[in-house]
Design a protein around this motif. Structure first.
Motif, mmCIF file in Angstrom:
data_model
loop_
_atom_site.group_PDB
_atom_site.id
_atom_site.type_symbol
_atom_site.label_atom_id
_atom_site.label_comp_id
_atom_site.label_asym_id
_atom_site.label_seq_id
_atom_site.Cartn_x
_atom_site.Cartn_y
_atom_site.Cartn_z
ATOM 1 N N LYS A 29 -13.491 -11.507 -22.420
ATOM 2 C CA LYS A 29 -14.242 -12.356 -21.263
ATOM 3 C C LYS A 29 -13.441 -12.010 -19.828
ATOM 4 N N LYS A 30 -12.171 -10.492 -20.377
ATOM 5 C CA LYS A 30 -11.990 -10.471 -19.199
ATOM 6 C C LYS A 30 -12.812 -9.276 -18.172
ATOM 7 N N THR A 31 -12.662 -9.323 -16.871
ATOM 8 C CA THR A 31 -13.228 -8.814 -15.681
ATOM 9 C C THR A 31 -13.469 -7.225 -15.958
ATOM 10 N N LEU A 32 -12.061 -6.665 -16.278
ATOM 11 C CA LEU A 32 -11.991 -5.709 -16.548
ATOM 12 C C LEU A 32 -11.394 -5.196 -15.051
ATOM 13 N N GLU A 33 -10.664 -5.338 -14.515
ATOM 14 C CA GLU A 33 -10.789 -5.079 -13.039
ATOM 15 C C GLU A 33 -8.737 -5.480 -13.410
ATOM 16 N N PRO A 34 -7.967 -4.335 -13.289
ATOM 17 C CA PRO A 34 -6.308 -4.736 -13.523
ATOM 18 C C PRO A 34 -6.043 -5.660 -12.432
ATOM 19 N N SER A 35 -5.239 -6.044 -12.641
ATOM 20 C CA SER A 35 -4.003 -6.473 -12.212
ATOM 21 C C SER A 35 -3.630 -5.709 -11.118
ATOM 22 N N GLN A 36 -3.218 -5.987 -9.880
ATOM 23 C CA GLN A 36 -3.512 -4.484 -9.247
ATOM 24 C C GLN A 36 -2.342 -5.182 -7.916
ATOM 25 N N GLN A 37 -1.201 -4.292 -7.538
ATOM 26 C CA GLN A 37 -0.306 -4.802 -6.993
ATOM 27 C C GLN A 37 -0.930 -4.292 -5.346
ATOM 28 N N ASN A 38 -1.057 -5.327 -4.631
ATOM 29 C CA ASN A 38 -1.758 -5.395 -3.242
ATOM 30 C C ASN A 38 -0.546 -6.645 -1.765
ATOM 31 N N LEU A 39 0.320 -5.364 -1.986
ATOM 32 C CA LEU A 39 1.412 -5.450 -1.346
ATOM 33 C C LEU A 39 1.453 -4.647 0.577
ATOM 34 N N ALA A 40 0.131 -3.484 0.461
ATOM 35 C CA ALA A 40 0.121 -2.639 1.375
ATOM 36 C C ALA A 40 -1.406 -2.606 1.880
ATOM 37 N N LEU A 41 -2.193 -3.655 1.472
ATOM 38 C CA LEU A 41 -3.718 -3.649 2.323
ATOM 39 C C LEU A 41 -3.918 -2.041 3.332
ATOM 40 N N HIS A 42 -3.031 -3.144 4.230
ATOM 41 C CA HIS A 42 -3.548 -2.169 5.596
ATOM 42 C C HIS A 42 -3.766 -1.127 5.510
ATOM 43 N N LEU A 43 -2.103 -1.036 5.148
ATOM 44 C CA LEU A 43 -1.803 0.302 4.874
ATOM 45 C C LEU A 43 -2.442 1.221 4.191
ATOM 46 N N ALA A 44 -3.162 0.827 2.491
ATOM 47 C CA ALA A 44 -3.152 2.367 2.400
ATOM 48 C C ALA A 44 -4.854 1.893 2.758
ATOM 49 N N GLN A 45 -5.065 1.353 3.578
ATOM 50 C CA GLN A 45 -6.571 1.428 4.195
ATOM 51 C C GLN A 45 -6.587 2.312 5.394
ATOM 52 N N ARG A 46 -5.480 2.522 6.452
ATOM 53 C CA ARG A 46 -5.087 2.834 6.937
ATOM 54 C C ARG A 46 -4.822 4.505 6.383
ATOM 55 N N LEU A 47 -4.187 5.154 5.210
ATOM 56 C CA LEU A 47 -3.904 6.417 4.732
ATOM 57 C C LEU A 47 -4.705 6.784 4.090
ATOM 58 N N LEU A 75 10.424 -1.905 0.629
ATOM 59 C CA LEU A 75 9.595 -3.016 -0.757
ATOM 60 C C LEU A 75 9.836 -4.418 0.077
ATOM 61 N N ASP A 76 11.660 -5.015 0.364
ATOM 62 C CA ASP A 76 12.030 -6.451 0.595
ATOM 63 C C ASP A 76 11.612 -6.652 1.846
ATOM 64 N N VAL A 77 11.279 -5.883 2.728
ATOM 65 C CA VAL A 77 11.295 -5.511 4.645
ATOM 66 C C VAL A 77 9.388 -6.961 4.394
ATOM 67 N N GLN A 78 9.108 -5.826 3.401
ATOM 68 C CA GLN A 78 7.414 -5.877 3.373
ATOM 69 C C GLN A 78 7.026 -7.084 3.221
ATOM 70 N N THR A 79 7.941 -7.973 1.779
ATOM 71 C CA THR A 79 7.387 -9.197 0.981
ATOM 72 C C THR A 79 7.870 -10.041 1.818
ATOM 73 N N VAL A 118 2.144 -8.247 11.547
ATOM 74 C CA VAL A 118 3.052 -7.714 12.353
ATOM 75 C C VAL A 118 3.948 -6.300 11.750
ATOM 76 N N LEU A 119 4.402 -6.079 12.494
ATOM 77 C CA LEU A 119 4.530 -4.291 12.268
ATOM 78 C C LEU A 119 6.258 -4.275 13.075
ATOM 79 N N VAL A 120 7.416 -3.850 12.371
ATOM 80 C CA VAL A 120 8.348 -3.206 11.888
ATOM 81 C C VAL A 120 8.592 -1.926 12.315
ATOM 82 N N TRP A 143 9.074 0.321 8.677
ATOM 83 C CA TRP A 143 9.185 -0.096 7.917
ATOM 84 C C TRP A 143 8.804 -1.603 7.086
ATOM 85 N N ALA A 144 7.717 -2.254 7.629
ATOM 86 C CA ALA A 144 7.252 -3.639 7.056
ATOM 87 C C ALA A 144 4.993 -3.574 8.383
#
Length: 673
Positions: A240-258, A273-277, A300-302, A311-312
């Motif tokens: 029944k699994k959707t076969l979509e792995p659980s992903q770390q999703n803490l920097a969507l827009h940075l990933a999109q940019r890079l 990581l702590d500042v971003q979170t 927000v941009l740090v 940093w964030a």
């Protein structure tokens, strides 16, 4: 004749055999080395790592298949390796690429039992995964070609290399390739920590990746009978699994940019990581609090001042339906956030100093497109104010007057030097440029404030550890940058516009807010000696917010983030002998007379019944030369204090008088309800 004929026939046969052999030999694949295969392997995902090397975000690049980072054999659970060998190649460590006993068993199964079971070893299967598609291994000649190639592969590759490559390249359920991707998709864990039950369920998929639930269960039971009773329910849930792995999703827009810069693999960012979170949590919390006022998005941009390291990087609230819009790079109207650079330009041109006086009064500005009548946001005028008060309290009329005093394009030119992109020509804005009608990005705005923090020096940002060290350019003189920074750091300078107890009240930081027309954009940008933090709040749709100003929308996020940074990454304290500290001793320029800054004449106040009277205070603020000679009187009675006083309000009408050198300078009346 017969002898000659036989000789010719034998020769023909020999030539035919030789030609076939040469053709067959030439049709063998050119085998790549293990290092070549591993080097050419590409993950379908881009992995954005934090400054500490922890996974921040996983961004999918390849839509054809799903494969993760190359996984070393040592990082695969031994029980999974064992179960795959048990299912696919029991004699892997004994044979030299081909298991003739398995081949013979396969032939027997096909001839007498109608089974399609193959006799290929893991080495032979790997050949299909690493050789071009044009090389065929089907049919008798194909199988012979595969056997010879398997022997060759085992000569040049070690058993460890063969098994490791196989585990990374085998296609498994759905679009997934390799045990890492499949392990994450099915079990939400890396292949390092699989249990026996999980390993069996995954191993039996190698032979039939898209088997039905029934066949999947039967294969698992056949392989590990001791767990057979557990497989029906377990495999039913896995299916029944959707076969979509659980992903770390803490920097969507940075990933999109890079993403355009990197095809796949790991990229170590400058983000902490702590500042971003923490920043993400503060953004989400504030937007949830403001949703009833039609606020859905924030960014927000740090930035670390000295290095330009980000940093964030939070490009959105995580709540909005416009998930992929990057608020760090979106163009929005600047509002009052450009005023520090306007006054800095006037300081540079020796037109004004922080202690100059400028009149806040009604004025008509005539320009090419008509008459412009600037007003303050509260529709009031405050008379003569010092420049430091006009800037920190964000008065509009003095800003437009400063713009006219410049009487050139120097302010617009400074904005360009600060890195603001896509500015239209100066005549497009007219005097309204002083009030921030230009569209800017949070990134450019935060960078401009960071330039003030760095004593007027501008450098580019760094997003990854591999970004080059940025080149520097001087935009403002050191003295100018420090004067503006000091103005924005003093709470009394902004008391006229924001009171003494606003979200901007903080020690050791310079800060400015802004709100664009119709409350479509909220800004709060500020810095201490180590970090610059920029915050935007609004709606990506462009809809206006409902009664949300910069001090109530963006500022609470800014204040919490800057406090977190100060607690966890303390900034150096400014010494008393520094250039910035020395700006406090500049003598005030002459002012006609002392004046009351707060309260304003005719003001109506209401007591809060939910707060004890003793805890309700109203500031009495005054300015003028020689503050020690100022004296307040409330309803005719002298009170202690000179420049500023905290008064406990009482219901009724009250008269506040300010005396300078024993003479009445000004009086105002206030009604308290």
């Amino acid at each position: 004749m017969t002898k000659k004929f036989l000789t010719a026939g034998a020769l023909s046969t020999a030539l035919l055999t030789l030609g076939s052999g040469i053709y067959f030999y030439n049709s063998l694949p050119v085998l790549r080395s293990y290092d070549q295969v591993k080097a050419q392997y590409q993950s379908s995902d881009l992995y954005i790592l934090s400054h500490e090397g922890k996974l921040l975000h996983q961004w999918r690049k390849n839509k054809d298949n799903r494969s993760f980072q190359w996984t070393a054999l040592a990082d695969v659970s031994p029980v999974l390796t064992s179960e795959i060998l048990k299912s696919e190649d029991r004699f892997f460590h004994e044979h030299s690429g081909v298991s003739f006993s398995s081949l013979m068993a396969s032939v027997y199964q096909r001839l007498f039992k109608g089974s399609s079971r193959g006799g290929s070893t893991i080495t032979m299967q790997l050949l299909k995964l690493i050789t071009p598609e044009r090389v065929k291994y089907s049919g008798m000649t194909g199988k012979l070609r595969q056997i010879i190639a398997a022997y060759q592969l085992e000569r040049f590759w070690s058993k460890k290399e063969i098994l490791e490559a196989y585990l990374n390249l085998i296609p498994l359920r759905g679009e997934y390739r390799g045990v890492a991707a499949s392990s994450w998709s099915l079990f939400d864990k890396s292949p390092t920590g699989l249990t026996l039950k999980e390993a069996v369920a995954l191993a039996v998929l190698v032979r039939a990746p898209n088997a039905s639930v029934k066949d999947w269960k039967n294969r698992a039971c056949w392989q590990e009978p001791s767990l057979c009773s557990e497989f029906p329910g377990f495999i039913a849930e896995l299916s029944k699994k959707t076969l979509e792995p659980s992903q770390q999703n803490l920097a969507l827009h940075l990933a999109q940019r890079l993403s355009p810069r990197f095809t796949s693999g790991e990229v170590k960012s400058t983000v902490h990581l702590d500042v971003q979170t923490y920043t993400q949590e503060m953004v989400k919390s504030q937007i949830l609090n403001l949703q009833e006022q039609n606020v859905n998005d924030a960014a927000v941009l740090v930035i670390e001042n000295a290095t330009g390291n980000v940093w964030a990087y939070v490009g959105g609230s995580g709540i909005s339906d416009k998930r992929y819009v990057d608020g760090v790079r979106a163009y929005r109207q600047a509002g009052s956030t450009l005023k520090p650079f306007l006054y800095a330009t006037a300081f540079e041109n020796n037109i004004l100093t922080p202690h100059s006086w400028i009149e806040d009064s009604a004025v008509d500005i005539v320009f090419e497109r008509g008459i412009y009548k600037p007003q303050n946001h509260d529709k009031q005028f405050y008379g003569w104010v010092q420049v430091k008060t006009a800037l920190a309290s964000s008065l509009n009329v003095p800003a437009v007057k400063v713009f006219k005093l410049l009487n050139d394009e120097s302010f617009w030119t400074r904005l360009q030097s600060l890195g603001f992109k896509n500015l239209k020509e100066p005549e497009h804005y007219g005097p309204a440029l002083a009030l921030g009608v230009a569209d800017v990005t949070l990134e450019d705005l935060t960078q401009a404030y960071r330039t003030l923090a760095n004593n007027g020096i501008y450098t580019d940002l760094r997003f990854t550890s591999n970004d080059p060290e940025p080149e520097a350019r001087q935009v403002f003189k050191t003295k100018t940058a420090q004067e503006v920074s000091f103005i924005l750091a003093q709470n009394e300078n902004r008391a006229l516009g924001f009171g003494l107890d606003s979200a901007l009240s903080t020690q050791g930081a310079s800060v400015k807010t802004g709100t664009s027309k119709d409350m479509r954009d909220n800004w709060c940008i500020g810095f201490n000696s180590r970090f610059t933090v920029g915050v935007w709040v609004g709606n990506f749709s462009g809809e206006p917010m409902w009664n949300v100003m910069g001090v109530t929308g963006a500022a609470p996020i800014w204040k919490k983030v800057i406090a977190f940074l100060e607690t966890n990454y303390p900034s150096p304290k400014i010494s008393e002998g520094s250039a910035l500290a020395s700006t406090t001793v500049i003598a005030p320029e002459k002012y006609p007379q002392a004046r009351i800054v707060y309260p304003q004449d005719g003001m109506i106040m209401a007591l809060d019944p939910a707060i004890p009277i003793a805890h309700q205070k109203m500031p009495l603020l005054a300015e003028g030369p020689h503050p020690e000679r100022l004296q307040w009187r409330i309803n005719g009675k002298k009170v202690a204090g000179s420049k500023s006083v905290l008064w406990t309000p009482e219901a009724g009408r009250h008269t506040f008088e300010l005396y300078q050198n024993q003479k009445l300078a000004q009086k105002v009346q206030v009604l308290v309800k």
